[in-house]
Design a protein around this motif. Structure first.
Motif, PDB file in Angstrom:
ATOM      1  N   PHE A 142      46.700  34.214  31.496  1.00  0.00           N
ATOM      2  CA  PHE A 142      45.327  34.674  31.688  1.00  0.00           C
ATOM      3  C   PHE A 142      45.125  35.359  33.043  1.00  0.00           C
ATOM      4  O   PHE A 142      44.135  35.124  33.738  1.00  0.00           O
ATOM      5  CB  PHE A 142      44.325  33.517  31.528  1.00  0.00           C
ATOM      6  CG  PHE A 142      44.084  33.126  30.103  1.00  0.00           C
ATOM      7  CD1 PHE A 142      43.119  33.747  29.334  1.00  0.00           C
ATOM      8  CD2 PHE A 142      44.851  32.128  29.514  1.00  0.00           C
ATOM      9  CE1 PHE A 142      42.911  33.389  28.007  1.00  0.00           C
ATOM     10  CE2 PHE A 142      44.657  31.763  28.193  1.00  0.00           C
ATOM     11  CZ  PHE A 142      43.684  32.392  27.433  1.00  0.00           C
ATOM     12  N   ASN A 179      44.712  32.555  35.578  1.00  0.00           N
ATOM     13  CA  ASN A 179      43.293  32.883  35.680  1.00  0.00           C
ATOM     14  C   ASN A 179      42.951  33.666  36.950  1.00  0.00           C
ATOM     15  O   ASN A 179      41.855  33.526  37.507  1.00  0.00           O
ATOM     16  CB  ASN A 179      42.418  31.628  35.585  1.00  0.00           C
ATOM     17  CG  ASN A 179      42.576  30.913  34.248  1.00  0.00           C
ATOM     18  OD1 ASN A 179      43.302  29.922  34.146  1.00  0.00           O
ATOM     19  ND2 ASN A 179      41.931  31.413  33.219  1.00  0.00           N
ATOM     20  N   GLN A 197      42.442  30.510  39.370  1.00  0.00           N
ATOM     21  CA  GLN A 197      41.013  30.835  39.392  1.00  0.00           C
ATOM     22  C   GLN A 197      40.664  31.656  40.631  1.00  0.00           C
ATOM     23  O   GLN A 197      39.729  31.336  41.377  1.00  0.00           O
ATOM     24  CB  GLN A 197      40.164  29.564  39.333  1.00  0.00           C
ATOM     25  CG  GLN A 197      40.393  28.685  38.124  1.00  0.00           C
ATOM     26  CD  GLN A 197      39.808  29.271  36.840  1.00  0.00           C
ATOM     27  OE1 GLN A 197      39.190  30.318  36.832  1.00  0.00           O
ATOM     28  NE2 GLN A 197      40.018  28.586  35.731  1.00  0.00           N
ATOM     29  N   TRP A 235      36.072  32.747  31.806  1.00  0.00           N
ATOM     30  CA  TRP A 235      37.180  32.937  30.868  1.00  0.00           C
ATOM     31  C   TRP A 235      36.849  32.398  29.489  1.00  0.00           C
ATOM     32  O   TRP A 235      37.164  33.021  28.477  1.00  0.00           O
ATOM     33  CB  TRP A 235      38.437  32.257  31.411  1.00  0.00           C
ATOM     34  CG  TRP A 235      38.934  32.843  32.686  1.00  0.00           C
ATOM     35  CD1 TRP A 235      38.775  32.337  33.948  1.00  0.00           C
ATOM     36  CD2 TRP A 235      39.660  34.072  32.851  1.00  0.00           C
ATOM     37  NE1 TRP A 235      39.358  33.159  34.877  1.00  0.00           N
ATOM     38  CE2 TRP A 235      39.909  34.231  34.234  1.00  0.00           C
ATOM     39  CE3 TRP A 235      40.120  35.042  31.974  1.00  0.00           C
ATOM     40  CZ2 TRP A 235      40.596  35.317  34.755  1.00  0.00           C
ATOM     41  CZ3 TRP A 235      40.811  36.127  32.482  1.00  0.00           C
ATOM     42  CH2 TRP A 235      41.042  36.264  33.852  1.00  0.00           C
TER      43      TRP A 235
END
Length: 249
Positions: A142, A179, A197, A235
């Motif tokens: 991701f 992420n 993140q 997400w």
């Protein structure tokens, strides 16, 4: 009944668009050149439009369950929908995919001999991205990278410390943890490590390990520095959209 019919029609139309855009000659050539027949016949790699295969002597490995079109080179999934037709792959090292991978239009990737390039599940290279991998670049799950970004794990030219007359290291690994969202026109240089993140603002220059800042951060600037804490991309809210643009079957 009418809405159900419309839904089926849109689904078929969408799949037809993708299949029509596939460069079937290069798709079959690449799959049967890089995989044993048992995998190649499933066509896990789709090539869309023009892609110059300047070298595919290296290894291309899929470390995930195999499905048709799970990896796409040259996919049209963002604006503009047109292509300059300048995509190129020079594979002399190792390219490993850990799941469904999305590579946009006009992307150029060079993986040198003995170098290692990894893309995780649902990772994405946007349009007009340049990748120069001389040692190691790892893009985990991701990770979405905006258009016109550069990832370069080398200085390319040898630099010398004049005080000690010593040659400086030319390469250092790049690791973009899960992420991470890289804004467009960003330059990712050797030694860059992002935490999970992490958001990188557009037009930034990343050149060090940012994990000491912790997760859920926004960095940016030239060179990039911490701009904000406690911020993440949605997400989960975008998962359906991501699946639609990445998964063919």
């Amino acid at each position: 009944m009418i809405e159900f019919t419309k839904k089926i029609y849109r689904k078929i139309k969408g799949k037809y668009h993708y299949y029509r855009a596939v460069n079937w000659i290069k798709t079959y050539y690449f799959n049967y050149k890089k995989f044993p027949n048992s995998i190649a016949k499933k066509l896990p790699v789709f090539i869309y439009g023009k892609l110059k295969l300047s070298s595919i002597e290296g290894e291309f490995i899929i470390d995930a369950p195999i499905s048709k079109g799970m990896i796409g080179f040259g996919k049209s999934f963002e604006f503009p929908t047109t292509s300059k037709g300048v995509s190129e792959l020079s594979l002399n090292g190792t390219f490993i995919c850990k799941g469904n991978v999305q590579i946009g239009k006009d992307v150029c990737i060079q993986i040198a001999k003995n170098a290692y390039f990894e893309m995780g599940h649902f990772s994405c290279l946007g349009s007009d991205i340049k990748v120069i991998c001389k040692e190691k670049i790892v893009i985990k799950n991701f990770v979405r990278i905006g258009y016109q970004t550069q990832l370069i794990d080398t200085t390319i030219h040898q630099m010398i410390d004049t005080k000690g007359n010593t040659k400086l290291p030319m390469t250092a690994p790049i690791v973009l943890n899960s992420n991470t969202w890289i804004g467009n026109r960003t330059t990712i240089m050797k030694g860059t490590v992002t935490p999970e993140q992490c958001i990188v603002a557009s037009n930034s220059l990343c050149n060090k390990d940012y994990t000491a800042y912790g997760n859920n951060i926004l960095i940016g600037g030239m060179p990039a520095k911490l701009l904000k804490e406690g911020i993440v991309r949605d997400w989960k809210g975008e998962q359906a959209m991501l699946e639609k643009s990445v998964v063919i079957a």
